[in-house]
Design a protein around this motif. Structure first.
Motif, short mmCIF file in Angstrom:
data_model
loop_
_atom_site.label_atom_id
_atom_site.label_comp_id
_atom_site.label_asym_id
_atom_site.label_seq_id
_atom_site.Cartn_x
_atom_site.Cartn_y
_atom_site.Cartn_z
N ARG A 12 0.35 -1.83 -0.08
CA ARG A 12 -0.05 0.00 0.14
C ARG A 12 0.61 1.69 0.35
O ARG A 12 0.45 2.45 0.52
N ASP A 38 1.06 -5.70 4.56
CA ASP A 38 0.66 -5.39 5.95
C ASP A 38 1.22 -4.82 6.74
O ASP A 38 2.38 -3.95 6.44
N THR A 41 4.32 -3.55 7.73
CA THR A 41 6.16 -3.22 7.46
C THR A 41 5.78 -1.25 6.56
O THR A 41 4.62 -0.99 6.12
N THR A 44 6.67 4.00 1.95
CA THR A 44 8.76 4.36 2.08
C THR A 44 7.21 6.29 1.62
O THR A 44 6.99 6.23 1.02
N GLY A 49 6.46 13.41 -6.49
CA GLY A 49 6.05 14.86 -7.66
C GLY A 49 6.22 13.83 -8.60
O GLY A 49 6.45 12.14 -9.01
N ILE A 131 2.73 -11.75 3.38
CA ILE A 131 2.89 -12.68 2.45
C ILE A 131 4.04 -12.72 2.38
O ILE A 131 5.47 -12.34 2.32
N ASN A 260 8.89 -0.06 -5.71
CA ASN A 260 10.95 0.00 -5.81
C ASN A 260 10.39 -1.91 -5.93
O ASN A 260 12.29 -1.48 -6.46
C1 LIG Z 1 14.70 11.29 -2.18
C2 LIG Z 1 13.60 10.20 -3.44
C3 LIG Z 1 12.94 11.18 -3.83
C4 LIG Z 1 11.87 10.76 -4.93
N1 LIG Z 1 10.95 11.18 -5.39
C5 LIG Z 1 9.97 10.60 -6.24
C6 LIG Z 1 9.48 11.89 -6.69
O1 LIG Z 1 9.23 12.81 -6.85
N2 LIG Z 1 8.40 10.88 -7.87
C7 LIG Z 1 8.55 9.86 -8.17
O2 LIG Z 1 7.47 9.33 -9.46
N3 LIG Z 1 9.18 8.86 -7.62
C8 LIG Z 1 10.57 9.60 -6.67
N4 LIG Z 1 10.82 8.76 -5.65
C9 LIG Z 1 11.02 6.95 -5.51
C10 LIG Z 1 9.65 6.32 -4.40
O3 LIG Z 1 10.32 6.56 -3.68
C11 LIG Z 1 8.40 5.50 -5.31
O4 LIG Z 1 8.10 6.01 -6.48
C12 LIG Z 1 7.39 5.46 -4.28
O5 LIG Z 1 8.62 5.57 -3.33
C13 LIG Z 1 6.96 4.30 -4.47
O6 LIG Z 1 7.38 3.12 -3.65
P1 LIG Z 1 6.74 1.47 -3.13
O7 LIG Z 1 5.25 1.52 -3.62
O8 LIG Z 1 7.38 1.18 -4.49
O9 LIG Z 1 6.83 0.80 -1.62
P2 LIG Z 1 6.93 1.15 -0.68
O10 LIG Z 1 5.89 2.58 -0.27
O11 LIG Z 1 8.25 1.44 0.31
O12 LIG Z 1 5.70 -0.13 -0.32
C14 LIG Z 1 6.05 -1.68 0.12
C15 LIG Z 1 4.48 -2.23 0.15
O13 LIG Z 1 4.41 -3.54 0.62
C16 LIG Z 1 3.98 -4.02 1.35
N5 LIG Z 1 4.87 -4.72 1.87
C17 LIG Z 1 6.55 -5.25 1.66
N6 LIG Z 1 6.13 -6.84 2.22
C18 LIG Z 1 4.87 -7.30 2.29
C19 LIG Z 1 4.76 -8.37 2.51
N7 LIG Z 1 5.79 -9.35 2.57
N8 LIG Z 1 3.48 -8.72 2.67
C20 LIG Z 1 2.40 -7.75 2.26
N9 LIG Z 1 2.86 -6.63 2.29
C21 LIG Z 1 4.53 -6.21 1.94
C22 LIG Z 1 4.37 -3.09 3.15
O14 LIG Z 1 2.89 -2.83 3.50
C23 LIG Z 1 4.35 -1.59 1.74
O15 LIG Z 1 3.17 -1.24 2.18
C24 LIG Z 1 11.88 9.02 -5.16
C25 LIG Z 1 12.27 8.30 -4.57
C26 LIG Z 1 13.90 9.16 -3.56
C27 LIG Z 1 14.38 7.82 -2.59
#
Ligand SMILES: Cc1cc2nc3c(=O)[nH]c(=O)nc-3n(C[C@H](O)[C@H](O)[C@H](O)COP(=O)(O)OP(=O)(O)OC[C@H]3O[C@@H](n4cnc5c(N)ncnc54)[C@H](O)[C@@H]3O)c2cc1C
Length: 327
Positions: A12, A38, A41, A44, A49, A131, A260
């Motif tokens: 999420r 979960d 967990t 991020t 943007g 999971i 990510n």
């Molecule tokens: C400094 C910085 C600036 C950034 N700026 C931008 C920007 O301006 N624009 C842009 O498009 N992107 C930007 N990004 C990229 C951004 O980080 C990602 O687009 C965004 O955080 C996506 O995260 P995510 O949803 O993939 O993972 P996360 O936010 O890490 O979410 C992971 C999810 O998975 C769940 N999970 C994990 N393991 C399990 C499991 N085993 N079972 C069930 N659930 C689980 C967790 O509970 C959580 O809900 C930036 C990144 C950085 C480092």
């Protein structure tokens, strides 16, 4: 897609939120959409943007209006303010065309709101559980948005050599109301600084290479940006490192890796969330049997383009890009 098709989205974070919206909106009403995360967990809380593709999806999937979005601390983004890039000493606004905008979103509020809305949507089942193995999920297809992998084995991941930045130092600067409506991208001696203006704060992030520059120097250098833009830094700061990578295969059997868990490129030009949508579009084509080169091999052309776009901001990066891809 067949009637009994079941799509499960895991995670999420912003990628999981956008993927759930995407599949709920684009797939037939009767298709089962399950959203698992979960709660132990954390997500991020960066990635605030967007480019132009996200408002369109939000409009289709949520019917939010600008005032709803402002209540989540979000603002519109009319372009990117570039400073100190290239030979031209004058800063310039790389403005989007009139009639289209990107977004600046408060990732925490945004994720909360999407989850709240999903729980009220009859044909989305939301489940809080960890999971162990995506293969064990009882679904026809799984979009895994589980966040940054713990390891990057060479057989599964490509390291992006044309990007030299691997760390960030973020400071929240609170204000009464937004002072500008574009993202800042300011080249600095040790990297570059982004600025994301929200309703109540401006997020200032210094992107740099931790193997070259110590954090103390970064903390000192960023003060010039605070002064130049009249920002008041708070104690709400965060420093962390990251890898730039992408999966060699985004799809493995019934699991597609997105967000990510599939790729990460430093945020120059805010391409990550656009990448999330692109993977979902290609997955949907594939699942519908529309087998274009894009849907079958969803990574190469799209992510090469993003890599080149970022590398073009760095003279060394662009040389490395061409060396890596064409030697
Ligand atoms: C400094 C910085 C600036 C950034 N700026 C931008 C920007 O301006 N624009 C842009 O498009 N992107 C930007 N990004 C990229 C951004 O980080 C990602 O687009 C965004 O955080 C996506 O995260 P995510 O949803 O993939 O993972 P996360 O936010 O890490 O979410 C992971 C999810 O998975 C769940 N999970 C994990 N393991 C399990 C499991 N085993 N079972 C069930 N659930 C689980 C967790 O509970 C959580 O809900 C930036 C990144 C950085 C480092």
């Amino acid at each position: 897609m067949p009637d009994n098709f079941k799509m499960t989205i895991v995670g999420r974070g912003t990628a999981g939120c956008l993927s759930t919206m995407f599949f709920r909106y684009h797939c037939p009403e009767h298709m089962e959409v399950e959203w698992i995360y979960d709660s132990n967990t954390p997500t991020t809380l960066v990635g605030e943007g967007t480019d132009l593709s996200i408002p369109n999806l939000l409009n289709q999937a949520t019917r939010w209006h600008w005032d709803d979005f402002a209540k989540m601390n979000g603002t519109s983004k009319i372009g990117i303010w570039k400073e100190n890039f290239g030979k031209n000493p004058e800063p310039f606004l790389h403005a989007f065309n009139m009639g289209v905008t990107g977004l600046h979103l408060d990732s925490s509020k945004f994720q909360e709101k999407v989850l709240e809305q999903a729980k009220e949507t009859p044909n989305i089942t939301v489940i809080d559980k960890k999971i162990e193995d995506p293969e064990d999920i009882d679904a026809t297809h799984v979009i895994w948005c589980g966040g940054t992998p713990k390891e990057f084995p060479e057989e599964e991941f490509t390291t992006i050599d044309s990007i030299a930045l691997n760390a960030t130092y973020i400071t929240q600067c609170f204000w009464d109301k937004p002072q500008f409506n574009y993202t800042l991208a300011i080249a600095r001696p040790w990297g570059w600084v982004f600025g994301i203006p929200l309703q109540h704060r401006c997020s200032i992030g210094y992107m740099y290479n931790k193997d070259i520059t110590p954090l103390d120097i970064i903390k000192e250098d960023v003060k010039e940006v605070f002064d130049a833009w009249g920002l008041t830094p708070s104690d709400n700061t965060n420093a962390f490192s990251f890898n730039n990578y992408r999966r060699k295969e985004f799809r493995n059997g019934k699991v597609t890796y997105n967000g990510n868990s599939g790729f990460f490129y430093e945020p120059m030009e805010a391409t990550s969330l656009h990448g999330v949508i692109a993977i979902n579009q290609r997955s949907m084509d594939f699942l519908r049997g529309i087998n274009t080169p894009h849907s079958l091999n969803m990574t190469d052309e799209f992510f090469d383009g993003i890599e080149l776009l970022i590398a073009m901001h760095y003279p060394v990066g662009i040389i490395t890009f061409f060396f890596y891809h064409f030697s």
